[in-house]
Write an enzyme that holds these catalytic residues in place. Sequence first.
Site, mmCIF file in Angstrom:
data_model
loop_
_atom_site.group_PDB
_atom_site.id
_atom_site.type_symbol
_atom_site.label_atom_id
_atom_site.label_comp_id
_atom_site.label_asym_id
_atom_site.label_seq_id
_atom_site.Cartn_x
_atom_site.Cartn_y
_atom_site.Cartn_z
ATOM 1 N N CYS A 67 -5.700 -17.795 -22.184
ATOM 2 C CA CYS A 67 -7.244 -17.991 -21.760
ATOM 3 C C CYS A 67 -6.652 -18.589 -19.648
ATOM 4 O O CYS A 67 -6.704 -18.004 -19.232
ATOM 5 C CB CYS A 67 -7.980 -18.105 -22.137
ATOM 6 S SG CYS A 67 -9.997 -18.027 -21.833
ATOM 7 N N HIS A 72 -8.110 -14.430 -26.760
ATOM 8 C CA HIS A 72 -7.436 -15.242 -28.109
ATOM 9 C C HIS A 72 -6.845 -14.666 -28.974
ATOM 10 O O HIS A 72 -7.376 -13.990 -30.192
ATOM 11 C CB HIS A 72 -8.917 -15.982 -27.910
ATOM 12 C CG HIS A 72 -9.572 -16.899 -27.888
ATOM 13 N ND1 HIS A 72 -8.504 -18.244 -27.691
ATOM 14 C CD2 HIS A 72 -10.227 -17.394 -25.413
ATOM 15 C CE1 HIS A 72 -9.100 -19.274 -25.787
ATOM 16 N NE2 HIS A 72 -10.318 -18.125 -25.762
ATOM 17 N N GLU A 107 -5.813 -15.825 -31.320
ATOM 18 C CA GLU A 107 -6.429 -16.640 -32.266
ATOM 19 C C GLU A 107 -7.514 -16.797 -33.076
ATOM 20 O O GLU A 107 -7.773 -16.978 -34.030
ATOM 21 C CB GLU A 107 -5.460 -18.096 -32.693
ATOM 22 C CG GLU A 107 -6.921 -18.700 -31.787
ATOM 23 C CD GLU A 107 -6.976 -18.414 -30.031
ATOM 24 O OE1 GLU A 107 -7.950 -19.423 -29.321
ATOM 25 O OE2 GLU A 107 -6.553 -17.908 -29.928
#
Length: 362
Positions: free
Chosen positions: A246, A331, A333
């Site tokens: 990001c 992202h 995750e």
Amino acid sequence: MKRMLILENGEVFYGKALGSQKEQTGEVVFNTSMTGYQEIMSDPSYCDQIITMTYPLIGNYGINRDDFESIIPNIKGMIVKEAADIPSHFRSRLSLDEWLKQHDIPGIQRIDTRRLTKLIRETGTLKGKICSGEVNIEQVVKELQNTHFRTDQVSRVSTKSEFINPGTKERVVLIDFGAKKGIIKDLVAKGYEVIVVPYNTTADKILSMAPDSVVLSNGPGDPTDVPDAITTVRNLLGHVPIFGICLGHQLLALACGAKTGKMKFGHRGANHPVKDLRTGQITMSSQNHGYTVIAESVKDTPLEITHINVNDGTVEGLKHKDLLAFSVQYHPEASPGPEDAKGLFNELQSMMDEKKGETAYA
């Protein structure tokens, strides 16, 4: 109690109070996720923003003690169509309204969030203020038009001192520009020793820790507002494998000579399709960013574009042509969102194996 959302363009939305009764100003953005409001509200990347949730019912499974992405939320406010008064979930500890009051965060509900979202898509993100129904609207509009937001968000959300998450495998240094707990959790789950350091840690200090790799975290705001971080990334290149996520992706791009720019309304949601240009594979991704790497600026750099957004063609991934460094705008995750991209952490392992001269197996 009646509340108002006043925007800098003069638009006014009338609704009902939610959370704290304080008046608050912030950048009004929207998120299209259907679930995951707890992770979204506690994501440091939303620092100084008022979040509009496009899904009409928010708070139906309450707030639990485990799903926070940071200890202290940094959002300025919440906007929802309807907030659930009586949440239903075995892990729920608080309602959305109770949690917002606990952290003194104002909100507003019972407004037309569809119209607000369409307005933001047409005009771009707007400055707004959540306030009582007794204010002078014209005066608030004038104040908003003259408001300049702070540019020190990263320094405010980053850890103030380094700390270690023990592990038995390689040592990963995570530079915290506003890191979500989910990133640390996934790295620790792979067995890595994760050392989290403040955003302004120098390259020399990081290299003195003898890391096997460096991860550049997500974070809020404009990447050009943290020039020292760009210098740090530039000084780390070639010395240690780097993985940017990001904001970290944008900082890697800037460190290599590319440029970034502010998007009209950004990408915020858990359903953004990303295409891997190397394989043609489409991945559904979780995203939260208002800035992007300008594709044309990558041409004269040592970077190559590896991923693009299927919806608008913006840059979603980069890889250094000669050095061990890559990054993604989304992202891996998730937290919240689909977990399609978790395999990117395997690419980090492959870089570390390559650095050590070992053969990496899938």
